[in-house]
Design an enzyme around this catalytic site. Sequence first.
Site, mmCIF file in Angstrom:
data_model
loop_
_atom_site.group_PDB
_atom_site.id
_atom_site.type_symbol
_atom_site.label_atom_id
_atom_site.label_comp_id
_atom_site.label_asym_id
_atom_site.label_seq_id
_atom_site.Cartn_x
_atom_site.Cartn_y
_atom_site.Cartn_z
ATOM 1 N N GLU A 4 -9.937 44.677 -13.385
ATOM 2 C CA GLU A 4 -9.631 44.083 -14.692
ATOM 3 C C GLU A 4 -10.861 44.177 -15.585
ATOM 4 O O GLU A 4 -11.779 43.357 -15.485
ATOM 5 C CB GLU A 4 -9.306 42.590 -14.532
ATOM 6 C CG GLU A 4 -7.962 42.248 -14.024
ATOM 7 C CD GLU A 4 -7.575 40.811 -14.416
ATOM 8 O OE1 GLU A 4 -8.421 39.910 -14.400
ATOM 9 O OE2 GLU A 4 -6.413 40.616 -14.776
ATOM 10 N N HIS A 8 -12.484 36.237 -10.307
ATOM 11 C CA HIS A 8 -11.907 36.622 -11.601
ATOM 12 C C HIS A 8 -13.047 36.716 -12.613
ATOM 13 O O HIS A 8 -14.025 35.952 -12.536
ATOM 14 C CB HIS A 8 -10.855 35.605 -12.036
ATOM 15 C CG HIS A 8 -10.089 36.044 -13.239
ATOM 16 N ND1 HIS A 8 -10.586 35.915 -14.515
ATOM 17 C CD2 HIS A 8 -8.884 36.641 -13.345
ATOM 18 C CE1 HIS A 8 -9.698 36.405 -15.368
ATOM 19 N NE2 HIS A 8 -8.672 36.860 -14.689
ATOM 20 N N SER A 22 -1.611 36.421 -20.925
ATOM 21 C CA SER A 22 -1.206 36.096 -22.297
ATOM 22 C C SER A 22 0.104 36.751 -22.731
ATOM 23 O O SER A 22 0.833 36.193 -23.552
ATOM 24 C CB SER A 22 -2.325 36.502 -23.275
ATOM 25 O OG SER A 22 -2.647 37.890 -23.098
ATOM 26 N N PHE A 32 -1.968 31.646 -14.657
ATOM 27 C CA PHE A 32 -1.749 30.579 -15.652
ATOM 28 C C PHE A 32 -3.041 30.218 -16.382
ATOM 29 O O PHE A 32 -3.006 29.555 -17.422
ATOM 30 C CB PHE A 32 -1.198 29.327 -14.954
ATOM 31 C CG PHE A 32 0.267 29.360 -14.645
ATOM 32 C CD1 PHE A 32 0.958 30.560 -14.558
ATOM 33 C CD2 PHE A 32 0.975 28.182 -14.441
ATOM 34 C CE1 PHE A 32 2.311 30.590 -14.275
ATOM 35 C CE2 PHE A 32 2.348 28.183 -14.155
ATOM 36 C CZ PHE A 32 3.012 29.393 -14.065
HETATM 37 O O1 G3P Z 1 -5.827 37.643 -14.282
HETATM 38 C C1 G3P Z 1 -5.135 38.364 -15.260
HETATM 39 C C2 G3P Z 1 -5.687 38.105 -16.625
HETATM 40 O O2 G3P Z 1 -7.092 38.065 -16.639
HETATM 41 C C3 G3P Z 1 -5.173 39.105 -17.644
HETATM 42 O O3 G3P Z 1 -5.107 38.456 -18.860
HETATM 43 O O4 G3P Z 1 -4.100 37.933 -21.033
HETATM 44 O O5 G3P Z 1 -4.979 40.251 -20.579
HETATM 45 O O6 G3P Z 1 -2.869 39.466 -19.447
HETATM 46 P P1 G3P Z 1 -4.219 39.070 -20.036
#
Ligand code: G3P
Length: 222
Positions: free
Chosen positions: A141, A93, A203, A10
């Site tokens: 990520e 994160h 998002s 979120f």
């Molecule tokens: O923790 C997941 C988030 O960092 C990914 O963001 O907006 O690229 O799906 P988004």
Amino acid sequence: MKTPVIILNFKAYRESSAERGLALARMCEEVAQEIGKSIVIAPQQIDLSLMAKEVDIPVLAQHVDPIGEGSFTGHISPAGVKETGAIGTLINHSERQLSHDLIRLTVEKCKEVGLESVVCANDIEMGKVAASFGPDYVAVEPPELIGGDISVTSADPDIVSGTVEKVKEVNPNVTVLCGAGVKSGEDVRKAVELGTEGVLLASGVIKSPDPKAALLDLALGL
Ligand code: G3P
């Protein structure tokens, strides 16, 4: 957490905070129950207890501090998060990065109180370091893809498959996830094909004009 899984982070979006966040959490619960897929939410700290009590899907914190209980003003205690009913927490994160030592200590504290740990990694090397601390999950990520329109599974599939390979070499008990730019069921299918057991996203659902339709499409990719 039951895998394969979608973790909806979120973050601190207006659309996912307070009452709006609770409505989003209830929508996630509906979709999870409708299609029988594993959907987990990671609300803001200020909404954690409310969400954990109001919905019947697993809830994660977005961060905890490696502390016990006592005089720790302004910190987030793992024991306190556990008591809210949350099942675990994100750690490191890219929007809340920690030193390697703090990551290690936080994973240890999570184990002590029974919280599942999802350690985020910007790249393969960080994934290996994270795996060495023995978390339950490592989620790769690449920060430059977060919030964008191109999924990590298309933009850089090798970072996903490479993280799976290297993390499993370091610690075969760690489950690998990926995230950044994941927007469709096809992106989710690719993440699983590349060896992960799910995705983190934000998002693609939270900023969607139809969050429920977006989540349904994504979850059908699991
Ligand atoms: O923790 C997941 C988030 O960092 C990914 O963001 O907006 O690229 O799906 P988004």
